[in-house]
Design a protein around this motif. Structure first.
Motif, mmCIF file in Angstrom:
data_model
loop_
_atom_site.group_PDB
_atom_site.id
_atom_site.type_symbol
_atom_site.label_atom_id
_atom_site.label_comp_id
_atom_site.label_asym_id
_atom_site.label_seq_id
_atom_site.Cartn_x
_atom_site.Cartn_y
_atom_site.Cartn_z
ATOM 1 N N LEU A 93 5.345 -15.300 -1.705
ATOM 2 C CA LEU A 93 5.563 -14.761 -3.044
ATOM 3 C C LEU A 93 4.391 -13.910 -3.524
ATOM 4 O O LEU A 93 4.382 -13.454 -4.660
ATOM 5 C CB LEU A 93 5.808 -15.900 -4.041
ATOM 6 C CG LEU A 93 7.073 -16.732 -3.817
ATOM 7 C CD1 LEU A 93 7.250 -17.740 -4.943
ATOM 8 C CD2 LEU A 93 8.307 -15.846 -3.710
ATOM 9 N N GLN A 94 3.405 -13.705 -2.655
ATOM 10 C CA GLN A 94 2.284 -12.816 -2.967
ATOM 11 C C GLN A 94 2.189 -11.774 -1.850
ATOM 12 O O GLN A 94 1.467 -11.949 -0.869
ATOM 13 C CB GLN A 94 0.978 -13.612 -3.100
ATOM 14 C CG GLN A 94 -0.268 -12.770 -3.347
ATOM 15 C CD GLN A 94 -0.091 -11.708 -4.424
ATOM 16 O OE1 GLN A 94 0.540 -10.673 -4.173
ATOM 17 N NE2 GLN A 94 -0.625 -11.963 -5.604
ATOM 18 N N ALA B 144 -0.118 -9.999 2.678
ATOM 19 C CA ALA B 144 0.341 -9.503 3.977
ATOM 20 C C ALA B 144 -0.288 -8.172 4.359
ATOM 21 O O ALA B 144 -0.113 -7.707 5.487
ATOM 22 C CB ALA B 144 1.866 -9.370 3.965
ATOM 23 N N HIS B 145 -1.024 -7.549 3.461
ATOM 24 C CA HIS B 145 -1.625 -6.249 3.758
ATOM 25 C C HIS B 145 -2.681 -6.409 4.856
ATOM 26 O O HIS B 145 -3.430 -7.396 4.887
ATOM 27 C CB HIS B 145 -2.258 -5.668 2.497
ATOM 28 C CG HIS B 145 -2.622 -4.225 2.622
ATOM 29 N ND1 HIS B 145 -3.788 -3.795 3.229
ATOM 30 C CD2 HIS B 145 -1.970 -3.084 2.213
ATOM 31 C CE1 HIS B 145 -3.845 -2.472 3.176
ATOM 32 N NE2 HIS B 145 -2.751 -2.021 2.566
ATOM 33 N N ASN C 40 -3.012 -2.323 -3.386
ATOM 34 C CA ASN C 40 -1.962 -2.422 -4.405
ATOM 35 C C ASN C 40 -0.911 -1.340 -4.222
ATOM 36 O O ASN C 40 0.302 -1.610 -4.272
ATOM 37 C CB ASN C 40 -2.582 -2.315 -5.801
ATOM 38 C CG ASN C 40 -1.555 -2.388 -6.899
ATOM 39 O OD1 ASN C 40 -0.855 -3.374 -7.069
ATOM 40 N ND2 ASN C 40 -1.438 -1.311 -7.668
ATOM 41 N N ARG C 41 -1.344 -0.096 -3.997
ATOM 42 C CA ARG C 41 -0.397 1.008 -3.841
ATOM 43 C C ARG C 41 0.429 0.855 -2.562
ATOM 44 O O ARG C 41 1.646 1.078 -2.569
ATOM 45 C CB ARG C 41 -1.141 2.343 -3.830
ATOM 46 C CG ARG C 41 -1.729 2.740 -5.176
ATOM 47 C CD ARG C 41 -2.483 4.053 -5.081
ATOM 48 N NE ARG C 41 -3.060 4.438 -6.355
ATOM 49 C CZ ARG C 41 -2.404 5.105 -7.306
ATOM 50 N NH1 ARG C 41 -1.138 5.457 -7.087
ATOM 51 N NH2 ARG C 41 -2.984 5.412 -8.441
ATOM 52 N N ALA D 33 5.595 -0.406 0.022
ATOM 53 C CA ALA D 33 6.311 -1.189 1.028
ATOM 54 C C ALA D 33 7.454 -1.981 0.399
ATOM 55 O O ALA D 33 8.535 -2.098 0.983
ATOM 56 C CB ALA D 33 5.349 -2.133 1.741
ATOM 57 N N MET D 34 7.218 -2.515 -0.783
ATOM 58 C CA MET D 34 8.259 -3.289 -1.466
ATOM 59 C C MET D 34 9.399 -2.403 -1.946
ATOM 60 O O MET D 34 10.556 -2.815 -1.978
ATOM 61 C CB MET D 34 7.656 -4.042 -2.648
ATOM 62 C CG MET D 34 6.684 -5.140 -2.255
ATOM 63 S SD MET D 34 5.945 -5.937 -3.692
ATOM 64 C CE MET D 34 7.392 -6.718 -4.423
ATOM 65 N N ALA D 35 9.060 -1.156 -2.317
ATOM 66 C CA ALA D 35 10.083 -0.238 -2.829
ATOM 67 C C ALA D 35 10.890 0.413 -1.718
ATOM 68 O O ALA D 35 12.015 0.877 -1.947
ATOM 69 C CB ALA D 35 9.426 0.850 -3.679
ATOM 70 N N ARG D 36 10.339 0.466 -0.510
ATOM 71 C CA ARG D 36 10.996 1.156 0.588
ATOM 72 C C ARG D 36 12.350 0.519 0.890
ATOM 73 O O ARG D 36 12.457 -0.655 1.197
ATOM 74 C CB ARG D 36 10.117 1.111 1.830
ATOM 75 C CG ARG D 36 10.586 2.046 2.951
ATOM 76 C CD ARG D 36 9.572 2.045 4.084
ATOM 77 N NE ARG D 36 8.253 2.514 3.630
ATOM 78 C CZ ARG D 36 7.124 1.854 3.837
ATOM 79 N NH1 ARG D 36 7.129 0.698 4.470
ATOM 80 N NH2 ARG D 36 5.974 2.359 3.405
#
Length: 327
Positions: free
Chosen positions: A42-43, A47-48, A270-271, A276-279
């Protein structure tokens, strides 16, 4: 069930069920802080590759600081918004006539929420004492709920202030309860954060039922002019409350900086994570998973059955025309 009957039953049960009345406080132990305190899945920042390259210690610190942020926001919003608005609900009413039993329930909820803030700060203090990780100054940044209430209040007619504040309170408590429930499902039963969340949920489940009844009662008691005005304010509140991605980004960067990343690295992490989440997930507001519970409440309370309000939700993108019949 009418509101007065519901509230009388609520008051009869409060002494037995409220955590502040009958449950010994849970305290975090040293052994528990050695485990994953907040669920890594959930964070997404964890994973970056830059975070992973720093090793398990940095990932652990990031998850601890994420737990801090959650508890910090709880401590802020429970006192600054929920307890404050519950006090106004008891003393001034919600913008329509309510029975005395409803005013009394509002005071029990204000009591519960102030206690939740106390427990949240105690959780942070316990973890800091064991780990040595200094938390951010409370409340950190302006929580989304605080901003949502402020923005909607400022953008609404002064004579509609109580209705707007009550509506925001009902949406917020419905959303927070479901969010906490989701967190509890994603953590192991013996996880310290899980235990804290489950204790909070003991009260929030009752609160959610009360505010669901109150929202329907408020809406049913408004004349057409006030319904139109409140219906315009509702999607504006959801915009400020659920779509404040800039505040989320600032919180992420602050946590990463506290973990030892440079400002440039924190901004990059952060960016990259946001992209990645929006892809492949270009979701409109009506499709955002975390918005569904508020939309369910809007339907159940009758807001989306009111044509002008339904149009206001469509204009702001919170429902799509094809879904209007189902709403």
């Amino acid at each position: 069930m009418d509101l007065d009957r519901f509230c009388r039953r609520y008051l009869e049960q409060w002494d037995e069920r409220a955590t502040v009345r009958g449950l010994a406080r849970y305290r975090v132990s040293e052994a528990e802080t050695a485990r994953e305190l907040f669920p890594a899945r959930l964070q997404p920042l964890a994973a970056h590759r830059l975070v992973r390259s720093r090793g398990a210690g940095t990932a652990r610190e990031l998850l601890i600081r994420t737990a801090y942020q959650w508890q910090s926001d709880i401590a802020a919003l429970e006192v600054e918004v929920v307890a404050d608005l519950c006090g106004k609900l008891a003393n001034e009413g919600p913008g329509c006539a309510i029975p005395d039993s409803t005013r009394q329930v509002a005071l029990t909820i204000a009591t519960d929420e102030t206690y939740h803030a106390f427990v949240a700060r105690e959780f942070i203090a316990d973890v800091e004492r064991v780990t040595g990780f200094e938390p951010p100054a409370l409340p950190g940044s302006e929580p989304a709920l605080v901003k949502g209430v402020r923005v909607t209040r400022e953008g609404s007619p002064a004579e509609l202030r109580r209705e707007v504040e009550t509506m925001a309170l009902c949406f917020a408590e419905h959303f927070v309860t479901e969010s906490l429930f989701g967190l509890s499902k994603e953590t192991e039963p013996d996880n310290a954060f899980h235990v804290a969340v489950r204790e909070h949920l003991i009260d929030e489940g009752r609160h959610q039922g009360f505010f669901r009844h109150l929202m329907g009662h408020l809406w049913a008691g408004l004349d057409e002019e006030r319904r139109i005005a409140l219906g315009r304010a509702a999607p504006l509140f959801l915009d400020a409350f659920l779509c404040d991605f800039e505040t989320i980004g600032r919180s992420n960067i602050r946590m990463l900086s506290q973990c030892g990343f440079t400002p440039e690295e924190a901004d990059r992490i952060n960016r990259d994570t946001a992209r990645a989440m929006a892809r492949g997930k270009r979701l409109g507001k009506a499709e955002m998973p975390h918005a569904q519970h508020c939309l369910v409440l809007a339907r159940a309370a009758g807001l989306l059955g009111h044509a002008p309000t339904r149009e206001a939700f469509i204009e702001r993108g919170w429902i799509v025309p094809e879904a209007c019949g189902a709403a």
